[in-house]
Motif scaffolding. Structure first.
Motif, PDB file in Angstrom:
ATOM      1  N   TYR A  91      -9.468   3.450   7.254  1.00 44.69           N
ATOM      2  CA  TYR A  91      -9.779   4.821   6.891  1.00 44.69           C
ATOM      3  C   TYR A  91      -9.323   5.823   7.948  1.00 44.69           C
ATOM      4  N   TYR A  92      -9.322   5.386   9.229  1.00 41.26           N
ATOM      5  CA  TYR A  92      -9.082   6.330  10.316  1.00 41.26           C
ATOM      6  C   TYR A  92      -7.932   5.938  11.236  1.00 41.26           C
ATOM      7  N   ASN A  93      -7.169   4.888  10.866  1.00 40.41           N
ATOM      8  CA  ASN A  93      -6.083   4.439  11.726  1.00 40.41           C
ATOM      9  C   ASN A  93      -4.792   4.346  10.925  1.00 40.41           C
ATOM     10  N   TYR A  94      -3.729   4.881  11.507  1.00 38.48           N
ATOM     11  CA  TYR A  94      -2.418   4.780  10.886  1.00 38.48           C
ATOM     12  C   TYR A  94      -1.766   3.456  11.257  1.00 38.48           C
ATOM     13  N   GLU A  95      -0.915   2.976  10.376  1.00 36.76           N
ATOM     14  CA  GLU A  95      -0.194   1.739  10.656  1.00 36.76           C
ATOM     15  C   GLU A  95       0.910   1.986  11.675  1.00 36.76           C
ATOM     16  N   GLU A  96       1.320   0.933  12.358  1.00 35.08           N
ATOM     17  CA  GLU A  96       2.453   1.004  13.282  1.00 35.08           C
ATOM     18  C   GLU A  96       3.773   0.869  12.519  1.00 35.08           C
ATOM     19  N   GLY A  97       3.721   0.238  11.378  1.00 35.89           N
ATOM     20  CA  GLY A  97       4.935   0.049  10.589  1.00 35.89           C
ATOM     21  C   GLY A  97       4.614  -0.698   9.314  1.00 35.89           C
ATOM     22  N   SER A  98       5.547  -0.651   8.372  1.00 35.30           N
ATOM     23  CA  SER A  98       5.365  -1.372   7.107  1.00 35.30           C
ATOM     24  C   SER A  98       6.736  -1.668   6.512  1.00 35.30           C
ATOM     25  N   SER A  99       6.734  -2.453   5.448  1.00 33.32           N
ATOM     26  CA  SER A  99       7.982  -2.778   4.752  1.00 33.32           C
ATOM     27  C   SER A  99       8.302  -1.757   3.677  1.00 33.32           C
ATOM     28  N   ALA A 149       4.018   9.771  11.406  1.00 30.76           N
ATOM     29  CA  ALA A 149       3.667  10.609  10.254  1.00 30.76           C
ATOM     30  C   ALA A 149       2.644  11.650  10.672  1.00 30.76           C
ATOM     31  N   GLY A 150       3.082  12.672  11.366  1.00 31.44           N
ATOM     32  CA  GLY A 150       2.170  13.739  11.789  1.00 31.44           C
ATOM     33  C   GLY A 150       1.281  13.290  12.921  1.00 31.44           C
ATOM     34  N   THR A 151       0.052  13.806  12.938  1.00 29.07           N
ATOM     35  CA  THR A 151      -0.895  13.452  13.981  1.00 29.07           C
ATOM     36  C   THR A 151      -2.104  12.783  13.383  1.00 29.07           C
ATOM     37  N   MET A 152      -2.791  12.014  14.195  1.00 32.95           N
ATOM     38  CA  MET A 152      -3.980  11.312  13.759  1.00 32.95           C
ATOM     39  C   MET A 152      -5.196  12.032  14.330  1.00 32.95           C
ATOM     40  N   PRO A 153      -6.035  12.653  13.494  1.00 36.56           N
ATOM     41  CA  PRO A 153      -7.175  13.434  13.992  1.00 36.56           C
ATOM     42  C   PRO A 153      -8.223  12.538  14.608  1.00 36.56           C
ATOM     43  N   PRO A 154      -9.028  13.078  15.521  1.00 36.56           N
ATOM     44  CA  PRO A 154     -10.115  12.276  16.083  1.00 36.56           C
ATOM     45  C   PRO A 154     -11.100  11.900  14.990  1.00 36.56           C
ATOM     46  N   VAL A 155     -11.696  10.732  15.147  1.00 33.72           N
ATOM     47  CA  VAL A 155     -12.615  10.227  14.135  1.00 33.72           C
ATOM     48  C   VAL A 155     -13.798  11.160  13.947  1.00 33.72           C
ATOM     49  N   LEU A 156     -14.130  11.948  14.985  1.00 33.82           N
ATOM     50  CA  LEU A 156     -15.272  12.850  14.922  1.00 33.82           C
ATOM     51  C   LEU A 156     -15.163  13.795  13.739  1.00 33.82           C
ATOM     52  N   GLU A 157     -13.945  14.214  13.373  1.00 32.12           N
ATOM     53  CA  GLU A 157     -13.774  15.162  12.285  1.00 32.12           C
ATOM     54  C   GLU A 157     -13.863  14.499  10.911  1.00 32.12           C
ATOM     55  N   GLU A 158     -13.931  13.184  10.884  1.00 32.40           N
ATOM     56  CA  GLU A 158     -14.068  12.431   9.647  1.00 32.40           C
ATOM     57  C   GLU A 158     -12.998  12.796   8.627  1.00 32.40           C
ATOM     58  N   VAL A 159     -11.761  12.931   9.094  1.00 30.86           N
ATOM     59  CA  VAL A 159     -10.630  13.164   8.206  1.00 30.86           C
ATOM     60  C   VAL A 159      -9.955  11.828   7.963  1.00 30.86           C
TER      61      VAL A 159
END
Length: 565
Positions: free
Chosen positions: A506-514, A28-38
């Motif tokens: 808050y800052y990590n995307y899941e690898e998968g879900s149901s 799902a897109g890209t995961m920004p670095p935590v530094l940017e607090e997105v």
């Protein structure tokens, strides 16, 4: 349906300023670095499973799960029942008596019902005549086609039916006791259900399910045992075919809703391959009109559900008994589906490719013979796949083992593991990710992937199927177990000894879900995972919903699964 809004993020931990933006593991897109607090934006949703159309005028009230042993008996107790019968005494089940209370959970009362044993109906009754077949199954005056269509589907493998209702049980003569034992797969184990062989009849005919062969009784007695497991015959009115197929096989089942499946060609390829490799398939008809009472004025469910102009029944479950491509002289290659109505009568599809359609004249005799095409009024018919998608609401597929790549075949299973758990109110029933802090309190399980698949297409990953099943065994005859909206989410972790805290989400995307939370009995997720550590989190949509569940994991390669305390 419900959803939640994104949440304010907590202060982010210190990170290396040179950290680069990376792709989100779930694509799902890209995961920004935590530094940017997105923060990760999550909006969980839930929905209710659709009604089947067979639900009766009285809906079974629901209660919280308790002991879940309704109708279940231990093997030792069965032997005691047999041994305690006097000479020429036949077993009478006190827990499921030959009374209206075993037929109805509601206030309905039916007169004129006489309970008779098979030997009182036929001179030489037998459990099976020439084994089990899909053509044996004939629906009676009860709206349980979801169960009977599943019986017909599983009957393509007679050995599985004989595991559920062992064939060495006699219905008359030497060794006859009137006691019948069946086996069903319930929440991770095979359990025994014991009934007597008295069946409800009117004017000498069995009023509920029966076999097409008059002296064969496996269908009627299996239905009775399943009714006992649910508390009454009436409680079988309305259900999910995929649940019944799992109860009969212990396998894995998945439902595909036509509206949510845009790639119909891919679905056809799945059905074609699944059918060729022995999967069990059912489908259910669209329901356009309001549902009607289960028990019609004349005591027959079928009278309340007439066929439409196409010869099909609204809100009705069917068995998919064949999937094939044929070559037509003028039309070229045609995708066909063979469907069976459990009524097993003349209520059949009358559109293109029906039994009497002239289009069959353009198909070679060799192909027609190979397809087993007949022109009998037996409820079984062919139709084009296009019409099938237009007329049916969903299709359910059950396999004995996992289908990792969803290609319709059961894949090699190197390992399968299961762990049972519990959502405890006020402690570990955190609900969905609409509240990250509460979500973190859910039970968490460490999944360690040790190797990659050996084929060239694996690209350094291992195929994994993760499923979460909620407790579904009944506790009371007049109360059903409340079905929760459930789901599962899987995250990667670098610390295999530590539960994931709320801040992680808050800052990590899941690898998968149901996917969307739903009140199905079981939900699953197919994954391709690199070697490493992952955390599986089963959850209910709403927080503070107590319940029991089981996590099942399948993979062709070694893995480990344990609870994170």
């Amino acid at each position: 349906m419900g959803c939640g809004a994104s949440q304010p993020a907590p202060p982010s931990p210190e990170v290396n300023p040179s950290e680069q933006v990376k792709a989100a593991p779930n694509g799902a897109g890209t995961m920004p670095p935590v530094l940017e607090e997105v923060p990760v934006n999550v909006m969980e949703e839930a929905k209710d499973r659709p009604k089947t159309g067979e639900e009766g005028a009285f809906e079974l009230p629901e209660s919280e799960f308790e002991d879940g042993r309704l109708g279940v008996i231990e093997a030792e107790a069965v032997e005691n029942l047999r041994n305690n019968l006097a000479l020429e005494e036949y077993y009478c089940d006190e827990d499921f008596p030959a009374e209206n209370s075993s037929i109805f959970f509601s206030t309905c009362v039916e007169t004129g019902i006489v309970w008779r044993r098979p030997y009182e109906l036929q001179e030489e009754p037998r459990l099976f005549v020439d084994g089990a077949s899909r053509r044996d199954v004939v629906q009676g005056a009860l709206g349980d086609c979801w169960f009977l269509s599943s019986c017909a589907a599983v009957a393509r493998n007679p050995k599985l039916i004989e595991r559920v209702i062992p064939p060495d049980q006699v219905l008359s003569g030497d060794g006859y006791t009137g006691l019948i034992v069946c086996r069903f797969w319930r929440f991770g184990e095979w359990v025994l259900v014991c009934v007597d062989d008295r069946l409800p009849t009117k004017e000498g005919e069995v009023i509920f399910a029966r076999s097409s062969e008059p002296c064969e009784f496996w269908v009627a007695l299996l239905e009775k045992a399943y009714a006992k497991l649910h508390g009454s015959y009436e409680a079988l009115g309305g259900g999910q075919s995929m649940d019944a197929m799992v109860d009969l096989t212990g396998g894995l089942a998945e439902r595909f809703d036509m509206e949510d499946t845009p790639d119909k060609k891919k679905l056809y390829r799945l059905l074609l391959k699944a059918s060729r490799h022995g999967a069990f398939i059912t489908s259910s008809r669209k329901k356009d009109r309001p549902w009607k009472p289960l028990w019609h004025d004349d005591g027959d469910w079928r009278m309340a559900y007439k066929t439409d102009d196409h010869g099909l029944v609204e809100g009705h479950a069917y068995t998919v008994t064949g999937v094939a491509r044929v070559n037509h002289n003028d039309m070229g290659s045609i995708c066909l589906i063979r469907v069976r109505n459990p009524w097993a009568n003349s209520a059949e599809w009358n559109g293109d490719w029906c039994d009497s359609d002239e289009k069959w004249m353009g198909v070679s005799e060799e192909q027609r013979k190979k397809l087993g095409r007949t022109a009998l009024s037996d409820g079984e018919f062919w139709m084009s796949y296009e019409d099938f998608c237009d007329q049916f609401e969903e299709v359910s597929i059950c396999t004995i083992g996992p289908d990792f790549d969803q290609d319709g075949t059961v894949d090699y299973v190197g390992q399968v593991k299961a762990i049972k758990g519990e959502w405890v109110k006020g402690k570990s029933a955190g609900g969905s990710r609409n509240d990250f802090e509460k979500f973190a309190t859910n039970p968490q399980y460490l999944l360690t992937i040790e190797e990659t698949d050996s084929d060239e297409e694996s690209e350094g990953t291992s195929s994994v199927l993760v499923a979460v099943m909620q407790e579904h065994r009944r506790s009371h005859r007049n109360m059903g177990v409340k079905m929760l909206q459930i789901g599962l989410v899987l995250y990667r972790t670098d610390d295999p000894e530590r539960r994931l805290p709320g801040a992680h989400f808050y800052y990590n995307y899941e690898e998968g879900s149901s996917g969307t939370y739903i009140n199905f009995r079981e939900v699953l997720s197919r994954l391709e995972l690199e070697p490493g550590y992952y955390v599986v989190i089963p959850a209910t949509f709403q927080p503070e919903c107590p319940g029991h569940f089981m996590v099942r994991v399948y993979s062709p390669k070694p893995f480990s699964l344990k609870r994170l305390d």
